[in-house]
Write a protein that holds these residues in place. Structure first.
Motif, PDB file in Angstrom:
ATOM      1  N   UNK A  34       1.143  -1.651  -0.300  1.00  0.00           N
ATOM      2  CA  UNK A  34      -0.123  -0.007  -0.150  1.00  0.00           C
ATOM      3  C   UNK A  34       0.814   1.115  -0.075  1.00  0.00           C
ATOM      4  N   UNK A  35       1.079   2.265  -0.971  1.00  0.00           N
ATOM      5  CA  UNK A  35       1.424   2.821  -1.341  1.00  0.00           C
ATOM      6  C   UNK A  35       0.611   3.992  -1.705  1.00  0.00           C
ATOM      7  N   UNK A  36       1.553   5.441  -0.926  1.00  0.00           N
ATOM      8  CA  UNK A  36       1.311   6.792  -0.623  1.00  0.00           C
ATOM      9  C   UNK A  36       1.739   7.789  -0.314  1.00  0.00           C
ATOM     10  N   UNK A  37       1.170   8.971  -0.690  1.00  0.00           N
ATOM     11  CA  UNK A  37       2.227  10.041   0.277  1.00  0.00           C
ATOM     12  C   UNK A  37       1.679  10.426   1.231  1.00  0.00           C
ATOM     13  N   UNK A  38       2.993  10.398   2.495  1.00  0.00           N
ATOM     14  CA  UNK A  38       2.522  10.503   3.878  1.00  0.00           C
ATOM     15  C   UNK A  38       0.664  12.117   4.332  1.00  0.00           C
ATOM     16  N   UNK A  39       0.235  11.531   4.850  1.00  0.00           N
ATOM     17  CA  UNK A  39      -1.104  12.091   5.449  1.00  0.00           C
ATOM     18  C   UNK A  39      -2.144  11.608   4.598  1.00  0.00           C
ATOM     19  N   UNK A 179       0.830  -3.872   3.694  1.00  0.00           N
ATOM     20  CA  UNK A 179       2.293  -3.722   4.131  1.00  0.00           C
ATOM     21  C   UNK A 179       2.118  -2.185   3.527  1.00  0.00           C
ATOM     22  N   UNK A 180       2.184  -1.205   4.616  1.00  0.00           N
ATOM     23  CA  UNK A 180       2.797   0.302   3.849  1.00  0.00           C
ATOM     24  C   UNK A 180       3.703   0.090   4.586  1.00  0.00           C
ATOM     25  N   UNK A 181       5.123   1.356   3.953  1.00  0.00           N
ATOM     26  CA  UNK A 181       5.723   1.683   4.498  1.00  0.00           C
ATOM     27  C   UNK A 181       6.858   2.236   3.502  1.00  0.00           C
ATOM     28  N   UNK A 182       7.060   3.438   3.906  1.00  0.00           N
ATOM     29  CA  UNK A 182       8.290   5.006   2.799  1.00  0.00           C
ATOM     30  C   UNK A 182       9.314   3.665   2.833  1.00  0.00           C
ATOM     31  N   UNK A 183       9.515   2.776   2.846  1.00  0.00           N
ATOM     32  CA  UNK A 183      11.055   2.331   2.089  1.00  0.00           C
ATOM     33  C   UNK A 183      10.493   1.076   1.023  1.00  0.00           C
ATOM     34  N   UNK A 184       9.838   2.215  -0.107  1.00  0.00           N
ATOM     35  CA  UNK A 184       9.814   1.587  -0.714  1.00  0.00           C
ATOM     36  C   UNK A 184      10.551   0.266  -2.122  1.00  0.00           C
ATOM     37  N   UNK A 185      11.119   0.267  -2.156  1.00  0.00           N
ATOM     38  CA  UNK A 185      12.367  -0.346  -2.594  1.00  0.00           C
ATOM     39  C   UNK A 185      11.841  -1.865  -2.178  1.00  0.00           C
ATOM     40  N   UNK A 186      12.002  -1.840  -0.785  1.00  0.00           N
ATOM     41  CA  UNK A 186      11.557  -2.953  -0.180  1.00  0.00           C
ATOM     42  C   UNK A 186      10.377  -3.568   0.001  1.00  0.00           C
ATOM     43  N   UNK A 187       9.291  -2.409  -0.406  1.00  0.00           N
ATOM     44  CA  UNK A 187       8.213  -3.283   0.012  1.00  0.00           C
ATOM     45  C   UNK A 187       7.973  -3.830  -2.274  1.00  0.00           C
ATOM     46  N   UNK A 193       0.990  -7.585  -4.984  1.00  0.00           N
ATOM     47  CA  UNK A 193      -0.185  -6.550  -5.280  1.00  0.00           C
ATOM     48  C   UNK A 193       0.307  -5.362  -5.142  1.00  0.00           C
ATOM     49  N   UNK A 194       0.163  -4.047  -6.008  1.00  0.00           N
ATOM     50  CA  UNK A 194       0.809  -3.407  -5.452  1.00  0.00           C
ATOM     51  C   UNK A 194      -0.765  -2.244  -6.013  1.00  0.00           C
ATOM     52  N   UNK A 195      -1.244  -1.362  -4.924  1.00  0.00           N
ATOM     53  CA  UNK A 195      -1.571  -0.866  -4.697  1.00  0.00           C
ATOM     54  C   UNK A 195      -1.216   1.088  -4.063  1.00  0.00           C
ATOM     55  N   UNK A 196      -1.996   1.684  -5.101  1.00  0.00           N
ATOM     56  CA  UNK A 196      -1.880   3.843  -4.263  1.00  0.00           C
ATOM     57  C   UNK A 196      -2.987   4.067  -3.870  1.00  0.00           C
ATOM     58  N   UNK A 197      -2.646   4.893  -3.020  1.00  0.00           N
ATOM     59  CA  UNK A 197      -3.509   5.459  -3.193  1.00  0.00           C
ATOM     60  C   UNK A 197      -3.542   7.160  -3.107  1.00  0.00           C
ATOM     61  N   UNK A 198      -4.026   8.102  -4.188  1.00  0.00           N
ATOM     62  CA  UNK A 198      -3.685   9.320  -4.512  1.00  0.00           C
ATOM     63  C   UNK A 198      -5.043   9.826  -4.626  1.00  0.00           C
ATOM     64  N   UNK A 215       3.408  10.253 -10.162  1.00  0.00           N
ATOM     65  CA  UNK A 215       4.332  10.729  -9.008  1.00  0.00           C
ATOM     66  C   UNK A 215       4.636  10.936  -7.714  1.00  0.00           C
ATOM     67  N   UNK A 216       3.988   9.145  -7.062  1.00  0.00           N
ATOM     68  CA  UNK A 216       5.012   8.629  -6.123  1.00  0.00           C
ATOM     69  C   UNK A 216       6.477   8.833  -6.325  1.00  0.00           C
ATOM     70  N   UNK A 217       6.694   7.692  -7.815  1.00  0.00           N
ATOM     71  CA  UNK A 217       8.453   7.762  -7.816  1.00  0.00           C
ATOM     72  C   UNK A 217       8.883   9.173  -8.700  1.00  0.00           C
ATOM     73  N   UNK A 218      10.016   9.198  -8.549  1.00  0.00           N
ATOM     74  CA  UNK A 218      10.674  10.283  -9.538  1.00  0.00           C
ATOM     75  C   UNK A 218      11.018   8.599 -10.563  1.00  0.00           C
ATOM     76  N   UNK A 219      10.866   9.898 -11.749  1.00  0.00           N
ATOM     77  CA  UNK A 219      10.696   9.189 -12.817  1.00  0.00           C
ATOM     78  C   UNK A 219      12.590   8.899 -13.067  1.00  0.00           C
ATOM     79  N   UNK A 220      13.471   8.023 -13.703  1.00  0.00           N
ATOM     80  CA  UNK A 220      14.609   7.556 -14.008  1.00  0.00           C
ATOM     81  C   UNK A 220      14.904   7.963 -15.701  1.00  0.00           C
TER      82      UNK A 220
END
Length: 220
Positions: A34-39, A179-187, A193-198, A215-220
């Motif tokens: 579970x990904x998403x920006x803080x707040x 699982x939700x964690x800001x350590x996105x590379x580990x997650x 499955x990947x979900x993004x809350x935006x 815009x959750x991850x920077x473009x490589x």
């Protein structure tokens, strides 16, 4: 196989809408990230699933049973909160484990190399990172089919993160884990499955490029 079905979740705080028409599905044997920006409402969503917060609307089902109250979640859903600790301060970790785990899992957890340094300590004597490790391990090994982990790697050293990651993946063979964690590379490395809350909505993500598009991850 057990299945957790979460649907029609909405939640507002005053005039601010946090969640809108959220749908999520998880089954035992899989890890959902579970990904998403803080707040953005990730913790609120997990709290609604666990039953400590009530959604404005919600539909949560475990297999064929609709979960209406927190008591309905017993032995079905366990939750590691992001901030508050659930460990009593004066009791040794060795004595606390049986309160959460079956006898079999207590023996497994007490025999776990990562847990052994903490068994005869109390929560009061642990650092923030050590406490997080202990809390996460107890929740992972408890007798629930689904595990909700909110920032399990917060304050944990990189070496311990890798150890914890392997344990989570091993336990996911018999449990469903969200699982939700800001350590996105580990997650990302762990997730089936990947979900993004935006923007109040939860989207199922097919690949990393979609995380970049939102815009959750920077473009490589």
């Amino acid at each position: 196989m057990n299945r957790l079905h979460v649907d029609s979740i909405t939640k507002s705080f005053g005039q601010r809408k946090i969640l809108q028409d959220v749908y999520l599905s998880c089954e035992t044997g899989k890890i959902s990230a579970l990904f998403g920006s803080s707040g953005n409402g990730k913790s609120t969503l997990l709290e609604i699933i666990f039953g400590t917060v009530k959604g404005d609307t919600q539909f949560i089902k475990f297999n064929d049973s609709i979960l209406k109250n927190q008591s309905d979640r017993k032995n079905k859903i366990a939750y590691l909160p992001q901030r508050s600790s659930f460990l009593p301060k004066e009791c040794s970790i060795r004595k606390l484990i049986p309160l959460f785990c079956t006898q079999e899992n207590t023996e497994l957890l007490c025999g776990l190399k990562m847990m052994q340094p903490f068994l005869d300590k109390t929560s009061r004597n642990l650092s923030g990172g050590e406490k997080r490790i202990v809390e996460t391990l107890i929740i992972i090994y408890c007798d629930s089919a689904f595990i909700l982990l909110d920032e399990p790697f917060s304050g944990v050293s990189p070496k311990a993160v890798e150890e914890l990651k392997l344990i989570i993946k091993s336990q996911s063979k018999n449990k469903g884990i969200i699982i939700s964690d800001h350590n996105y590379s580990v997650i990302l490395d762990m997730a089936d499955d990947i979900y993004l809350l935006s923007g109040t909505y939860l989207r199922k993500i097919k690949d990393v490029k979609e995380l970049q598009q939102f815009h959750y991850l920077p473009k490589s």
